[in-house]
Design an enzyme around this catalytic site. Structure first.
Site: not given
Length: 377
Positions: A101, A189
């Protein structure tokens, strides 16, 4: 402004962030064409402004045209968290060895850009934060035109030993930071950022939000705007000179001035209530704005009572009172309304409101909040 995954990836291309081969499709026919062009196993992904697509069945793998058509037909038209899927992204299936991530956002406390990296990619970062917060590594970066490569390499060495992966990851951090700054983003993101069997890094998924206050600098991004029903309402209110943001409470608020609006919402929370909106009518003394404001308050099905808190400076309290009575004449309003007027022409305004038996007038903000909350209990 939230944008879709496929739109975020279009922006990623500008910054040479590597993404899979993929194509946006609105029906099964287009999906088949995309499948043939990609010429390998694919993933069909719903394009909606929400997370949790996989859990909702909005992401499916397809190895054949028949499987592709079944997946596309299943996903198109389905609802995910109340949002209807009207398009899908047909994307090359990647040989995933490891998922990470990576996220960039603004940390207002430190007044810096927060880079978050986690080796637990491919799942909702909120779940990682809840159950394994130690697996989220945070780096506070200064707001600048770019991040130095040496700093990006330092971060990369925290996660990788192989030089090829360190180079790829540091390069990605620099590009993602550049994307964040250049596009005035509030969020960039990548979840997951994957490492393939060939040790290549690919942004498998992408999410971006653009700061609405900076959109005047990015007219090229307006094509990405797809407001939902609430956002359309807020944009419409803005066109009438109102600052309106819908929340999820029960006390509708009408106030003049952003500071007083925030204080009003705080007061409602202090006495155990929940504000249903932020609504600032500004400094105008136009009664028509009050009528419009009442329209937006009464259109919210969650609103059970209305608190009006006006401190008259440029705004004249008597004009607000006239607008309220005109609103009652033009609309059917069956909600309890509590009004506090103070400042310019407050006495005149209160005398005008005496003509209506549906309005309760009070002398203080705290009293208004308490009575509004009592009305719905």
């Amino acid at each position: 402004m939230k944008i879709h995954e496929y739109q975020a990836k279009e922006i990623f291309k500008e910054f040479h962030i590597r993404i899979p081969k993929e194509k946006l499709c609105i029906d099964g026919k287009e999906a088949v064409i995309a499948f043939r062009e990609i010429n390998t196993k694919v993933v069909v992904k719903a394009q909606v402004h929400t997370g949790g697509r996989g859990k909702a069945g909005g992401i499916k793998l397809a190895s054949t045209e028949k499987e592709l058509q079944m997946a596309t037909n299943t996903i198109l038209g389905m609802e995910i968290k109340g949002l209807k899927v009207e398009k899908v992204l047909v994307s090359e299936a990647i040989d995933i060895q490891k998922e990470y991530y990576v996220g960039l956002t603004i940390d207002r406390n430190s007044q810096r850009i927060l880079l978050m990296v986690s080796p637990e990619g491919g799942v909702e970062i909120e779940e990682v934060a809840k159950h394994s917060p130690e697996k989220i590594h945070k780096y506070y970066l200064p707001i600048a035109s770019s991040i130095p490569m040496y700093r990006a390499r330092e971060i990369a060495f925290d996660f990788f030993k192989e030089i090829s992966l360190v180079r790829q990851f540091s390069d990605l951090i620099v590009k993602a930071y550049d994307c964040f700054i250049t596009k005035d983003a509030s969020l960039v993101e990548i979840n997951p950022l994957v490492i393939t069997g060939k040790e290549e890094m690919i942004a498998l998924d992408a999410k971006m939000s653009i700061d609405d206050n900076a959109m005047y600098r990015h007219p090229e991004l307006e094509k990405y705007r797809e407001p939902d029903e609430i956002e359309k309402l807020e944009l419409e209110a803005k066109s009438h000179g109102l600052s309106y943001v819908r929340l999820d409470g029960e006390i509708g608020c009408m106030v003049n001035g952003a500071g007083l609006a925030m204080a009003t919402m705080d007061m409602i929370k202090l006495y155990g209530g929940t504000p249903a909106n932020f609504l600032d009518i500004g400094g105008s003394s136009n009664p028509e704005k009050v009528i419009k404001a009442m329209h937006y308050l009464t259109q919210d099905p969650n609103v059970k009572a209305i608190m009006i808190n006006i401190f008259g400076g440029i705004t004249r309290c008597d004009d607000v009172a006239k607008g309220l009575l005109e609103a009652f004449a033009k609309m059917e309003i069956n909600l309890p309304i509590v009004v506090r007027l103070s400042g310019t022409n407050a006495e005149e305004g209160l005398n005008i409101l005496k003509a209506s038996s549906k309005i309760k007038t009070v002398s203080s903000m705290s009293e208004a909040a308490r009575i509004a909350i009592a009305e719905i209990q």
